[in-house]
Enzyme design. Structure first.
Site, PDB file in Angstrom:
ATOM      1  N   SER A 138      -2.648  31.912 -52.553  1.00  8.86           N
ATOM      2  CA  SER A 138      -2.387  31.327 -51.562  1.00  8.86           C
ATOM      3  C   SER A 138      -1.111  32.538 -50.930  1.00  8.86           C
ATOM      4  O   SER A 138      -0.757  33.338 -52.002  1.00  8.86           O
ATOM      5  CB  SER A 138      -1.596  30.042 -51.817  1.00  8.86           C
ATOM      6  OG  SER A 138      -0.800  29.595 -50.704  1.00  8.86           O
ATOM      7  N   TYR A 151       3.396  23.889 -56.346  1.00 11.10           N
ATOM      8  CA  TYR A 151       2.158  24.570 -55.788  1.00 11.10           C
ATOM      9  C   TYR A 151       2.376  26.102 -55.633  1.00 11.10           C
ATOM     10  O   TYR A 151       1.454  26.781 -56.293  1.00 11.10           O
ATOM     11  CB  TYR A 151       1.833  24.012 -54.413  1.00 11.10           C
ATOM     12  CG  TYR A 151       0.567  24.746 -53.667  1.00 11.10           C
ATOM     13  CD1 TYR A 151      -0.820  24.166 -54.068  1.00 11.10           C
ATOM     14  CD2 TYR A 151       0.714  25.659 -53.043  1.00 11.10           C
ATOM     15  CE1 TYR A 151      -1.639  25.116 -53.489  1.00 11.10           C
ATOM     16  CE2 TYR A 151      -0.362  26.446 -52.248  1.00 11.10           C
ATOM     17  CZ  TYR A 151      -1.562  25.924 -52.684  1.00 11.10           C
ATOM     18  OH  TYR A 151      -2.751  26.546 -51.940  1.00 11.10           O
ATOM     19  N   LYS A 155       0.046  28.835 -58.064  1.00 12.96           N
ATOM     20  CA  LYS A 155      -0.511  30.073 -57.343  1.00 12.96           C
ATOM     21  C   LYS A 155       0.003  31.345 -57.628  1.00 12.96           C
ATOM     22  O   LYS A 155      -0.703  32.138 -57.923  1.00 12.96           O
ATOM     23  CB  LYS A 155      -0.411  29.799 -55.666  1.00 12.96           C
ATOM     24  CG  LYS A 155      -1.458  28.666 -55.259  1.00 12.96           C
ATOM     25  CD  LYS A 155      -2.672  28.706 -55.751  1.00 12.96           C
ATOM     26  CE  LYS A 155      -3.653  27.578 -55.043  1.00 12.96           C
ATOM     27  NZ  LYS A 155      -5.053  27.774 -55.662  1.00 12.96           N
TER      28      LYS A 155
END
Length: 227
Positions: A138, A151, A155
């Protein structure tokens, strides 16, 4: 000469995974996919018959991933492309307000789940001496933003995991971390609300992304890529 590829895709029931699977199928490749949603898997099975193959699997459960991979490789052989797309986003909140079980679930799927899938499929790919492993990262795996710390952490872990994996694979193979960019998905809507609607749709993205992914080869090993 048959140029059709065998492509394993996780998180295939919706969003980028579904769009990418449908584009690969449109291009004439065989897609073997998994997802947590049984209804989505049933829909894929009715829509796309053999040789395509879809199973309900939670990638965070290593024993279930192992059984799935054993079945898949027994029927289809080692995949040419292994695409780790399955992922979760935490509900936006400052880190200290994210419940520990929510943080754990993001890591279990986004990091441990990816490792489970690689552990299950990589040995057969290595035996063939070829294959590309694409791990979805990401923009938040290379930068950060508030209220999505779990998150971001997952990533950033994907980036490190992929680069280390690239150094472990034999010549002829590749591991690539892929930043798909910003697309109007349920995950983006979770973090950006209605603003997500202004971004490109998964189907449009997949037309470009499929071509990019199919172009990956040994020379891309360890390279962070973008679509």
């Amino acid at each position: 000469m048959n140029t059709a590829k065998k492509i394993v895709v996780t998180g295939v029931t919706r969003g980028l995974g579904r769009a990418l699977a449908e584009e690969f199928i449109r291009l004439g490749h065989t897609v073997i996919g998994c997802g947590r949603g049984a209804d989505g898997i049933l829909d894929l099975r009715f829509t796309y018959s053999s040789p395509h193959d879809f199973s309900a699997v939670d990638v965070s459960a290593p024993a279930k991933v192992d059984l799935w991979a054993e079945r898949v490789t027994g029927i289809h052989g080692a995949p040419d492309f292994l695409i780790n797309n399955a992922g979760l986003m935490n509900k936006p909140a400052p880190l200290w307000k994210v419940p520990p079980e929510d943080f754990a679930r993001v890591i279990d799927v986004n990091v441990k789940g990816m490792a489970n899938v690689i552990r299950a499929f990589a040995p057969d790919m290595i035996k063939t001496g070829r294959g590309v492993i694409v791990n979805f990262s990401s923009g938040w795996g290379r930068s950060v933003s508030p209220e999505v710390a779990p998150y971001c952490a997952s990533k950033w872990a994907v980036e490190g995991l992929t680069r280390a994996l690239a150094e472990e694979l034999p010549a002829g193979m590749a591991a690539v971390s892929l930043n798909p960019g910003v697309i109007d998905t349920d995950m983006l809507r979770q973090s950006s609300g209605d603003g997500a609607a202004s971004y490109q749709k998964p189907g449009d993205w997949a037309k470009r992304a499929a071509t990019v992914i199919l172009g990956f080869g040994p020379s891309d090993n360890g390279r962070p890529a973008d679509v």
